[in-house]
Design a protein around this motif. Structure first.
Motif, PDB file in Angstrom:
ATOM      1  N   PRO A  58       0.841  -1.129  -0.169  1.00 51.74           N
ATOM      2  CA  PRO A  58       0.087  -0.049   0.045  1.00 51.74           C
ATOM      3  C   PRO A  58       0.864   1.154   0.055  1.00 51.74           C
ATOM      4  CG  PRO A  58      -0.735  -1.345   1.565  1.00 51.74           C
ATOM      5  CD  PRO A  58       0.375  -2.100   1.170  1.00 51.74           C
ATOM      6  N   SER A  59       1.888   1.213   0.510  1.00 53.29           N
ATOM      7  CA  SER A  59       2.716   2.390   0.670  1.00 53.29           C
ATOM      8  C   SER A  59       4.188   2.260   0.547  1.00 53.29           C
ATOM      9  CB  SER A  59       2.193   3.398   1.730  1.00 53.29           C
ATOM     10  OG  SER A  59       2.801   2.837   3.123  1.00 53.29           O
ATOM     11  N   GLY A  60       5.096   3.310   0.642  1.00 51.97           N
ATOM     12  CA  GLY A  60       6.474   3.013   0.586  1.00 51.97           C
ATOM     13  C   GLY A  60       7.054   2.882   2.055  1.00 51.97           C
ATOM     14  N   CYS A  84      17.918   8.856   7.551  1.00 52.25           N
ATOM     15  CA  CYS A  84      17.268   7.953   6.435  1.00 52.25           C
ATOM     16  C   CYS A  84      15.560   8.064   6.821  1.00 52.25           C
ATOM     17  CB  CYS A  84      17.750   6.671   6.137  1.00 52.25           C
ATOM     18  SG  CYS A  84      17.330   5.628   7.390  1.00 52.25           S
ATOM     19  N   HIS A  85      14.738   7.740   5.929  1.00 52.17           N
ATOM     20  CA  HIS A  85      13.332   7.701   6.005  1.00 52.17           C
ATOM     21  C   HIS A  85      12.795   6.821   6.845  1.00 52.17           C
ATOM     22  CE1 HIS A  85       9.148   7.521   4.894  1.00 52.17           C
ATOM     23  NE2 HIS A  85       9.252   8.703   4.285  1.00 52.17           N
ATOM     24  N   ILE A  86      13.512   5.713   7.085  1.00 49.57           N
ATOM     25  CA  ILE A  86      12.982   4.528   8.091  1.00 49.57           C
ATOM     26  C   ILE A  86      13.287   4.924   9.511  1.00 49.57           C
ATOM     27  CG2 ILE A  86      13.691   2.320   8.878  1.00 49.57           C
ATOM     28  CD1 ILE A  86      14.374   1.443   5.896  1.00 49.57           C
ATOM     29  N   HIS A  89      11.043   9.096   9.458  1.00 47.84           N
ATOM     30  CA  HIS A  89       9.826   9.678   8.966  1.00 47.84           C
ATOM     31  C   HIS A  89       8.789   8.221   9.091  1.00 47.84           C
ATOM     32  CE1 HIS A  89      10.607  13.672   7.697  1.00 47.84           C
ATOM     33  NE2 HIS A  89      11.518  13.002   7.267  1.00 47.84           N
ATOM     34  N   GLU A  90       9.185   7.133   9.863  1.00 49.74           N
ATOM     35  CA  GLU A  90       8.204   6.058   9.594  1.00 49.74           C
ATOM     36  C   GLU A  90       7.540   5.860  11.103  1.00 49.74           C
ATOM     37  OE1 GLU A  90       9.722   3.071   6.960  1.00 49.74           O
ATOM     38  OE2 GLU A  90      10.143   4.604   5.504  1.00 49.74           O
ATOM     39  N   VAL A  91       7.650   6.845  12.040  1.00 51.56           N
ATOM     40  CA  VAL A  91       6.827   6.740  13.237  1.00 51.56           C
ATOM     41  C   VAL A  91       7.443   5.888  14.327  1.00 51.56           C
ATOM     42  CG1 VAL A  91       4.584   7.090  14.146  1.00 51.56           C
ATOM     43  CG2 VAL A  91       4.938   7.132  11.598  1.00 51.56           C
ATOM     44  N   LEU A 167      17.381  -1.563  -0.079  1.00 44.32           N
ATOM     45  CA  LEU A 167      17.460  -0.241  -0.590  1.00 44.32           C
ATOM     46  C   LEU A 167      16.213   0.242  -0.561  1.00 44.32           C
ATOM     47  CD1 LEU A 167      18.759   1.869  -2.442  1.00 44.32           C
ATOM     48  CD2 LEU A 167      18.206   0.295  -4.384  1.00 44.32           C
ATOM     49  N   ASP A 168      16.240   1.385   0.059  1.00 45.24           N
ATOM     50  CA  ASP A 168      14.939   2.215   0.007  1.00 45.24           C
ATOM     51  C   ASP A 168      15.138   3.189  -0.942  1.00 45.24           C
ATOM     52  OD1 ASP A 168      12.916   4.295   0.345  1.00 45.24           O
ATOM     53  OD2 ASP A 168      13.446   4.702   2.469  1.00 45.24           O
ATOM     54  N   GLY A 169      14.151   2.788  -2.053  1.00 48.19           N
ATOM     55  CA  GLY A 169      14.428   3.427  -3.618  1.00 48.19           C
ATOM     56  C   GLY A 169      13.159   3.984  -3.841  1.00 48.19           C
ATOM     57  N   PHE A 195      10.279   0.606  -3.943  1.00 51.45           N
ATOM     58  CA  PHE A 195      10.061   1.928  -4.583  1.00 51.45           C
ATOM     59  C   PHE A 195       8.703   2.248  -4.773  1.00 51.45           C
ATOM     60  CE2 PHE A 195       8.949  -0.377  -8.687  1.00 51.45           C
ATOM     61  CZ  PHE A 195       9.671  -1.608  -8.529  1.00 51.45           C
ATOM     62  N   CYS A 196       8.294   3.555  -4.907  1.00 53.45           N
ATOM     63  CA  CYS A 196       6.930   4.091  -4.852  1.00 53.45           C
ATOM     64  C   CYS A 196       6.498   4.066  -6.302  1.00 53.45           C
ATOM     65  CB  CYS A 196       7.022   5.339  -4.126  1.00 53.45           C
ATOM     66  SG  CYS A 196       7.366   5.286  -2.365  1.00 53.45           S
ATOM     67  N   LEU A 197       5.249   3.750  -6.531  1.00 57.43           N
ATOM     68  CA  LEU A 197       4.601   4.149  -7.720  1.00 57.43           C
ATOM     69  C   LEU A 197       4.000   5.557  -7.639  1.00 57.43           C
ATOM     70  CD1 LEU A 197       2.919   0.649  -8.005  1.00 57.43           C
ATOM     71  CD2 LEU A 197       5.091   1.773  -9.450  1.00 57.43           C
ATOM     72  N   SER A 198       3.490   5.891  -6.412  1.00 53.94           N
ATOM     73  CA  SER A 198       2.816   7.106  -6.254  1.00 53.94           C
ATOM     74  C   SER A 198       3.428   8.590  -5.982  1.00 53.94           C
ATOM     75  CB  SER A 198       2.105   7.054  -4.875  1.00 53.94           C
ATOM     76  OG  SER A 198       3.101   6.604  -3.923  1.00 53.94           O
ATOM     77  N   LYS A 199       4.916   8.395  -6.113  1.00 54.50           N
ATOM     78  CA  LYS A 199       5.656   9.554  -6.006  1.00 54.50           C
ATOM     79  C   LYS A 199       6.010  10.077  -7.350  1.00 54.50           C
ATOM     80  CE  LYS A 199       7.489   9.425  -1.530  1.00 54.50           C
ATOM     81  NZ  LYS A 199       8.674   9.077  -0.579  1.00 54.50           N
ATOM     82  N   GLY A 200       5.638  11.027  -7.996  1.00 58.53           N
ATOM     83  CA  GLY A 200       6.229  11.490  -9.247  1.00 58.53           C
ATOM     84  C   GLY A 200       5.606  10.666 -10.390  1.00 58.53           C
TER      85      GLY A 200
HETATM   86  C1  LIG Z   1       8.149   8.803   0.683  1.00 63.02           C
HETATM   87  C2  LIG Z   1       9.253   8.072   0.833  1.00 63.02           C
HETATM   88  C3  LIG Z   1       8.744   6.717   1.613  1.00 63.02           C
HETATM   89  C4  LIG Z   1       7.827   6.332   2.181  1.00 63.02           C
HETATM   90  O1  LIG Z   1       6.666   6.314   1.079  1.00 63.02           O
HETATM   91  P1  LIG Z   1       5.182   6.540   1.466  1.00 63.02           P
HETATM   92  O2  LIG Z   1       4.421   5.907   0.180  1.00 63.02           O
HETATM   93  O3  LIG Z   1       4.937   8.082   1.559  1.00 63.02           O
HETATM   94  O4  LIG Z   1       5.044   5.716   2.613  1.00 63.02           O
HETATM   95  C5  LIG Z   1      10.092   5.917   1.830  1.00 63.02           C
HETATM   96  N1  LIG Z   1      11.444   6.369   1.604  1.00 63.02           N
HETATM   97  C6  LIG Z   1      11.591   7.520   1.092  1.00 63.02           C
HETATM   98  C7  LIG Z   1      13.257   7.822   0.871  1.00 63.02           C
HETATM   99  C8  LIG Z   1      10.908   8.460   0.806  1.00 63.02           C
HETATM  100  O5  LIG Z   1      11.041   9.739   0.046  1.00 63.02           O
END
Ligand SMILES: *Cc1c(COP(=O)(O)O)cnc(C)c1O
Length: 342
Positions: A58-60, A84-86, A89-91, A167-169, A195-200
């Motif tokens: 469902p999400s990154g 890093c995001h983990i 930014h991941e609570v 890799l958090d890509g 990797f995210c489909l929902s970013k860009g």
């Molecule tokens: C946005 C982002 C995530 C998380 O993706 P979400 O879909 O917002 O949960 C993870 N890692 C990096 C580097 C990001 O920029």
């Protein structure tokens, strides 16, 4: 009002073609493995990044946390960068879901020192946790792309000590675009990648976790445990397929636009652009000595049809994406110039 939204590339709305494909999508219950569109997406995604298998999540954040859960056992230690995001930014999810301990290393603008990683790998000792995973982030959410040489060194260490590398890509295709290489050149330096489909890439929802077949089989069960077993997910998968087949190929345009935006902003008196950090679609800058109250900027620009985030530690970030055209960039720059000159 139709807003110009510079807050992130997560704000990208699906394109008309995506909406049509979503409407027509052939779907099934993906928990039964019955959704042909998701099956197609997962197979396409795995091949694209050179891995055996892939899983729609469902999400990154979900994908990263699932990677930790799948690679590690409770009490393991994960080596990763402090910014890093983990971590940031991941609570704190790593301690809740996988039950792992994070061993953060100071990153140099997103780059980790391979020798330092090596020195932090735990030996066998009755007191020590076991090192379960190493994580890298590329592109980094600070806007920078990590050199392949650095990734290669870290992956070699992982292989030598038998520790997987994740890799958090989230923006892996931006990284590959910036480096001018096929995305496989980036993903060959890791065991698993999110990797995210929902970013860009304009998909409304969703990310991919990819790795070996064995890893993904295990992750599929972990996804169910985390409540991420989705039913007719093919409606989302249909958009995701367009993200991967088409939207990954046009990111250069967003990068060029970021540079253009940076150049135009830098000509406004009082604005200092960090050109060194413009690798992908993000522009970081400071506003100084204009006598203007920056705190008001979010609200005033909003009233003029522009959405931005407030500064973080004094630094502003504007993000370009599919819906940010050159005309919109001119409007933003002109609006800002007028405000700051007052
Ligand atoms: C946005 C982002 C995530 C998380 O993706 P979400 O879909 O917002 O949960 C993870 N890692 C990096 C580097 C990001 O920029």
């Amino acid at each position: 009002m139709k807003f110009i939204d510079l807050r992130s590339d997560t704000v990208t709305m699906p394109t008309d073609k995506m909406r049509e494909e979503m409407f027509k999508a052939v779907v099934g219950d993906d928990v039964y493995g019955d959704d042909p569109t998701i099956v197609e997406l997962e197979e396409y995604a795995a091949k694209l990044v050179g891995k055996e298998a892939a899983l729609f999540v469902p999400s990154g954040t979900f994908g990263n946390q699932l990677a930790l859960l799948t690679h590690c056992k409770r009490g393991d230690e994960v080596i990763l960068g402090d910014d890093c995001h983990i971590v940031a930014h991941e609570v704190g999810g790593a301690s809740v879901i996988a039950g792992v301990q994070l061993r953060t290393l100071q990153s140099n603008k997103g780059i980790l020192n391979p020798e330092e990683i090596k020195s932090k790998i735990r030996e066998e000792d009755i007191h020590y946790p076991e090192t379960g995973l190493i994580c890298i982030e590329n592109a980094h959410s600070n806007g920078r792309v990590i050199p392949l040489e650095n990734m290669k060194k870290i992956y070699k260490i992982g292989q030598k000590y038998n520790i997987p590398v994740h890799l958090d890509g989230a923006r892996i295709f931006n990284a590959a675009t910036h480096l001018g290489v096929d995305v496989k050149e980036v993903t060959k330096n890791c065991d698993s990648v999110m990797f995210c489909l929902s970013k860009g890439l304009c998909a409304p929802v969703g990310s991919i976790l990819a790795g070996t077949k064995e890893f993904i089989d295990k992750a599929r069960k972990g996804r169910k445990l985390m409540g991420g077993g989705l039913r007719q997910a093919g409606f989302l998968g249909a958009a995701g397929l367009i993200s991967l087949k088409e939207m990954t190929k046009r990111l250069e345009e967003d990068h060029e636009n970021a540079l253009l935006l940076g150049e135009k902003l830098s000509k406004i008196p009082g604005i200092e652009v960090n050109f060194e950090d413009i690798h992908i679609n993000m522009v970081f800058f400071n506003i100084k000595n204009t006598g203007y109250n920056i705190e008001n900027l979010v609200d005033i620009l909003y009233s003029k049809g522009i959405k931005i985030n407030p500064p973080e530690n004094g630094v502003m970030r504007f993000v370009t994406h599919y819906w940010i055209t050159k005309e919109k960039i001119s409007y933003v720059v002109n609006t800002l110039e007028e405000l700051l000159s007052k």
